[in-house]
Design a protein around this motif. Structure first.
Motif, short mmCIF file in Angstrom:
data_model
loop_
_atom_site.label_atom_id
_atom_site.label_comp_id
_atom_site.label_asym_id
_atom_site.label_seq_id
_atom_site.Cartn_x
_atom_site.Cartn_y
_atom_site.Cartn_z
N ARG A 20 -0.33 -1.55 2.77
CA ARG A 20 -0.15 -0.48 2.76
C ARG A 20 1.09 -0.35 1.72
O ARG A 20 1.94 -0.90 2.81
N THR A 21 1.41 0.00 0.52
CA THR A 21 3.17 0.73 0.04
C THR A 21 2.95 2.28 -0.73
O THR A 21 2.22 2.25 -0.81
N ARG A 22 3.93 2.79 0.56
CA ARG A 22 3.84 4.41 -0.01
C ARG A 22 5.71 4.32 -0.54
O ARG A 22 6.85 4.31 0.40
N ASP A 23 5.49 4.52 -1.44
CA ASP A 23 7.06 5.71 -1.68
C ASP A 23 6.75 6.89 -2.05
O ASP A 23 5.98 7.87 -2.51
N PHE A 24 8.03 6.88 -1.22
CA PHE A 24 7.95 8.18 -1.22
C PHE A 24 9.81 9.00 -2.27
O PHE A 24 10.47 8.16 -2.96
N PHE A 25 9.18 10.31 -3.21
CA PHE A 25 10.10 10.66 -4.39
C PHE A 25 10.08 12.32 -3.78
O PHE A 25 9.51 12.80 -3.05
N ILE A 26 11.43 13.27 -3.82
CA ILE A 26 12.44 14.02 -3.46
C ILE A 26 12.19 14.91 -5.41
O ILE A 26 12.74 13.95 -6.03
N PHE A 27 12.07 15.78 -5.26
CA PHE A 27 12.44 16.90 -6.71
C PHE A 27 13.10 17.77 -5.85
O PHE A 27 13.52 18.06 -5.25
N THR A 28 14.42 17.99 -7.31
CA THR A 28 15.01 18.68 -6.78
C THR A 28 15.20 19.00 -8.63
O THR A 28 14.82 18.34 -9.50
N ASP A 29 15.50 20.41 -8.29
CA ASP A 29 15.95 20.43 -9.58
C ASP A 29 16.80 20.68 -10.79
O ASP A 29 16.46 19.84 -11.81
N ARG A 30 17.38 19.44 -10.24
CA ARG A 30 18.56 19.07 -11.63
C ARG A 30 17.63 18.23 -11.57
O ARG A 30 18.18 17.20 -13.13
N ASP A 31 17.23 17.06 -11.18
CA ASP A 31 17.05 15.26 -10.99
C ASP A 31 15.34 15.74 -11.52
O ASP A 31 15.09 14.16 -12.31
N GLY A 32 14.84 16.25 -11.21
CA GLY A 32 13.33 16.16 -11.08
C GLY A 32 13.14 14.76 -9.86
O GLY A 32 13.43 15.23 -9.21
N TRP A 33 11.79 14.73 -9.79
CA TRP A 33 11.34 13.81 -8.96
C TRP A 33 11.63 12.23 -8.85
O TRP A 33 12.18 11.66 -10.03
N ARG A 34 12.86 12.33 -8.40
CA ARG A 34 13.51 11.06 -7.85
C ARG A 34 13.21 10.28 -6.35
O ARG A 34 12.81 10.43 -5.40
N LEU B 251 3.44 17.44 -1.15
CA LEU B 251 3.49 18.21 -0.27
C LEU B 251 5.05 18.86 -0.34
O LEU B 251 5.86 18.65 0.39
N GLY B 252 5.36 19.48 -1.61
CA GLY B 252 6.02 21.58 -2.04
C GLY B 252 7.47 20.00 -2.78
O GLY B 252 7.07 19.82 -3.55
N THR B 253 8.12 19.93 -2.18
CA THR B 253 9.39 19.34 -2.62
C THR B 253 9.31 17.08 -2.77
O THR B 253 9.72 16.21 -2.68
N LEU B 254 8.06 17.27 -2.24
CA LEU B 254 8.04 15.29 -1.27
C LEU B 254 6.64 14.94 -1.92
O LEU B 254 5.40 15.69 -1.87
N GLU C 226 11.63 5.05 -11.08
CA GLU C 226 11.42 6.07 -11.50
C GLU C 226 9.81 6.79 -11.15
O GLU C 226 9.00 5.80 -11.80
N TRP C 227 9.69 8.08 -11.90
CA TRP C 227 8.20 8.22 -11.57
C TRP C 227 8.11 9.54 -12.61
O TRP C 227 8.83 9.88 -13.13
N LYS C 228 6.62 9.32 -13.20
CA LYS C 228 6.64 10.20 -13.85
C LYS C 228 5.33 10.45 -13.93
O LYS C 228 4.65 9.80 -13.49
N PRO C 229 5.41 11.86 -14.14
CA PRO C 229 3.39 12.38 -14.22
C PRO C 229 2.66 11.93 -14.60
O PRO C 229 3.00 10.94 -15.85
N TYR C 230 1.63 11.71 -13.76
CA TYR C 230 0.52 11.29 -14.48
C TYR C 230 -0.81 12.02 -15.42
O TYR C 230 -0.46 13.17 -15.36
#
Length: 117
Positions: free
Chosen positions: A55-69, A88-91, A113-117
């Protein structure tokens, strides 16, 4: 002669009966915190004999300035692995599962880079 043929038949069939249901093992990478091409914490290996696999799990955090990083990646073995994306919220966590090839969960530089699907 009949006993010899029976013995040959038994020897030919025995491996198929005895090893039925035993699949090949898959060696997976383990890392608790993988960033920028390096395992920063918890580097090891695990072996999956049955079940879904590596298993590979990539974690991204959302910020108002940068979006999903992209934040970090975790690598391990999992009996209940399902490829999916969830948040889960900003994760946000993106999960990839693989098996059949050793170290198939080796981090390949995806997830920067994460782009919405």
């Amino acid at each position: 002669m009949d006993k010899f043929l029976l013995l040959l038949l038994l020897l030919a069939v025995f491996p198929f009966v005895f090893f039925q249901g035993v699949g090949p093992t898959t060696l997976c990478m383990v890392c608790e915190n993988f960033k920028r091409g390096h395992c920063l914490r918890g580097k090891s290996n695990c072996t999956m004999e049955q079940g879904p696999g590596c298993r590979t799990r990539d974690f991204f955090i959302f910020t108002d300035r940068d979006g999903w990083r992209y934040n970090h990646t975790q690598l391990d073995c999992s009996n209940n692995c399902q490829s999916m994306n969830y948040h889960l919220g900003t994760l946000r966590i993106s999960i990839f599962c693989c098996k059949g090839q050793d170290f198939c969960n080796k981090y390949q530089g995806k997830g920067l880079e994460w782009k919405p699907y």
